[in-house]
Write an enzyme that holds these catalytic residues in place. Structure first.
Site, PDB file in Angstrom:
ATOM      1  N   ASP A  38      14.957  30.411  -3.167  1.00 14.42           N
ATOM      2  CA  ASP A  38      15.040  29.205  -2.350  1.00 14.42           C
ATOM      3  C   ASP A  38      15.344  29.615  -0.913  1.00 14.42           C
ATOM      4  O   ASP A  38      15.995  30.632  -0.678  1.00 14.42           O
ATOM      5  CB  ASP A  38      16.124  28.258  -2.863  1.00 14.42           C
ATOM      6  CG  ASP A  38      15.896  26.823  -2.425  1.00 14.42           C
ATOM      7  OD1 ASP A  38      16.055  26.537  -1.224  1.00 14.42           O
ATOM      8  OD2 ASP A  38      15.545  25.987  -3.277  1.00 14.42           O
ATOM      9  N   ASP A  59      12.210  32.767   2.290  1.00 11.22           N
ATOM     10  CA  ASP A  59      11.188  31.821   2.719  1.00 11.22           C
ATOM     11  C   ASP A  59       9.857  32.382   2.248  1.00 11.22           C
ATOM     12  O   ASP A  59       9.424  33.454   2.690  1.00 11.22           O
ATOM     13  CB  ASP A  59      11.207  31.685   4.236  1.00 11.22           C
ATOM     14  CG  ASP A  59      10.194  30.677   4.764  1.00 11.22           C
ATOM     15  OD1 ASP A  59       9.303  30.258   3.988  1.00 11.22           O
ATOM     16  OD2 ASP A  59      10.282  30.306   5.942  1.00 11.22           O
ATOM     17  N   TYR A 155       1.436  16.040   3.017  1.00 13.97           N
ATOM     18  CA  TYR A 155       1.996  16.282   1.682  1.00 13.97           C
ATOM     19  C   TYR A 155       0.973  15.972   0.595  1.00 13.97           C
ATOM     20  O   TYR A 155       0.756  16.767  -0.324  1.00 13.97           O
ATOM     21  CB  TYR A 155       3.246  15.434   1.486  1.00 13.97           C
ATOM     22  CG  TYR A 155       3.873  15.561   0.119  1.00 13.97           C
ATOM     23  CD1 TYR A 155       4.615  16.696  -0.216  1.00 13.97           C
ATOM     24  CD2 TYR A 155       3.737  14.555  -0.834  1.00 13.97           C
ATOM     25  CE1 TYR A 155       5.197  16.823  -1.471  1.00 13.97           C
ATOM     26  CE2 TYR A 155       4.313  14.677  -2.082  1.00 13.97           C
ATOM     27  CZ  TYR A 155       5.046  15.808  -2.392  1.00 13.97           C
ATOM     28  OH  TYR A 155       5.613  15.928  -3.642  1.00 13.97           O
TER      29      TYR A 155
END
Length: 251
Positions: A38, A59, A155
Site C-alpha cells: 500500500d 507506490d 475512474y
C-alpha cells in the site's frame, strides 16, 4: 466447501484498509503467508501487525516498483502464487464535470487502477509460470461494466480498462496454469473516500441507492473478500477471464 491456502504465498495490494484489508485478513485466517502492499506507510504497517502479515510500503505506479516488490516477496518467501490487486480508487475525483478534469487528474487514476495491475501481473508472471500455478484477482467495479455516477470519467474508464486487461491476461496466462478473474463490487462503505461519497448523497439519495439493491443493503468488505477467496481457491481452477458482480443484485 472449505477453502484453505496453507503453504501458499499471497500478495494483496491496497491492503491498508477497506476491501484490501478484508481480503488479506481472510487469506491469513485461511492459512496463507500474506504480503501487503500500500502507498499508506503507516496504514499498511498497522494492518500487517494486526493480522500477522508482511508489510510493503510502495507506490505501484511504475514497472520498477512492481518488479522490486515481487522480487522482495520471492526472496523472503520463496515464491508468489496468489495476487489480489485491490489498490486504486477515485482519488477524490467525484462529481466534477469533464471540463474540470486535467490531464494529470486523468493519468493519476489510470496509474493507480490500471498501470499498477499491468506492472504487477508482468512482474509476477515469471514466478507463477515457473511453478505452473497462479491465481490473479483484480478488484474492478460496477463502474467498469456500465455507466453509473456522473463525474467519475477517469475512474469508470480505468475500471473498464482493468476488466479488459483481466480478460486478456486470462487468455495469455491460461496455458501456464494461471487464472485471472475480477470481482466487481457494488457500493461498499470501505474507506474514508466512500464514506464521504455516501454522506454526499444525503438521506434521500442514500434511500434511493439502497432501494435499487435487490438485497436492500450495502455491501461490506467481507462480501468482497469472500468472492475473492473463491477465485483464488483450487475449487475455481477452471474459471478464468470472468467478472463477478458482487453488488446485492443491483447490476
Amino acid at each position: 466447501m472449505q477453502i484453505r491456502f496453507d503453504d501458499r504465498v499471497a500478495l494483496v495490494t491496497g491492503a491498508a484498509q477497506g476491501i484490501g484489508r478484508a481480503i488479506a485478513t481472510a487469506l491469513v485466517e485461511a492459512g496463507a503467508t500474506v504480503h501487503l502492499a500500500d502507498i499508506d506507510v503507516e496504514g499498511v504497517a498497522a494492518t500487517a501487525a494486526a493480522i500477522g502479515a508482511v508489510p510493503h510500503a510502495v507506490d505501484l505506479g511504475s514497472a520498477e516498483a512492481a518488479a522490486k516488490l515481487v522480487a522482495d516477496i520471492v526472496a523472503q518467501s520463496g515464491r508468489l502464487e496468489l495476487l489480489v490487486h485491490a489498490a486504486g480508487g477515485v482519488r477524490g475525483q467525484v462529481g466534477r464535470p469533464i471540463e474540470a478534469i486535467s490531464e494529470a487528474d486523468w493519468r493519476v487514476i489510470f496509474a493507480a487502477n490500471v498501470d499498477s495491475a499491468f506492472f504487477l501481473a508482468q512482474a509476477a508472471a515469471p514466478a507463477m509460470k515457473a511453478s505452473g500455478h497462479g491465481r490473479i484477482v483484480t478488484i474492478s467495479s460496477g463502474a467498469g461494466l456500465r455507466p453509473s455516477l456522473t463525474g467519475i470519467q477517469a475512474y469508470s474508464s480505468a475500471k473498464h480498462a482493468l476488466v479488459g486487461l483481466t480478460k486478456q491476461l486470462a487468455w495469455e496466462f491460461g496455458p501456464h496454469g494461471i487464472t485471472v478473474n475480477s470481482v466487481a463490487p457494488g457500493f461498499v462503505r470501505s474507506n474514508p473516500a466512500t464514506e464521504r461519497q455516501w454522506e454526499s448523497y444525503g438521506p434521500e439519495g442514500q434511500k434511493r441507492l439502497i432501494e435499487g439493491i435487490h438485497t436492500r443493503r450495502l455491501g461490506t468488505p467481507a462480501d468482497i473478500a469472500a468472492a475473492s477467496l473463491f477465485f483464488l481457491s483450487e475449487q475455481a481452477g477452471w474459471i478464468t477471464g470472468q467478472v463477478l458482480s458482487v453488488d446485492g443484485g443491483r447490476s
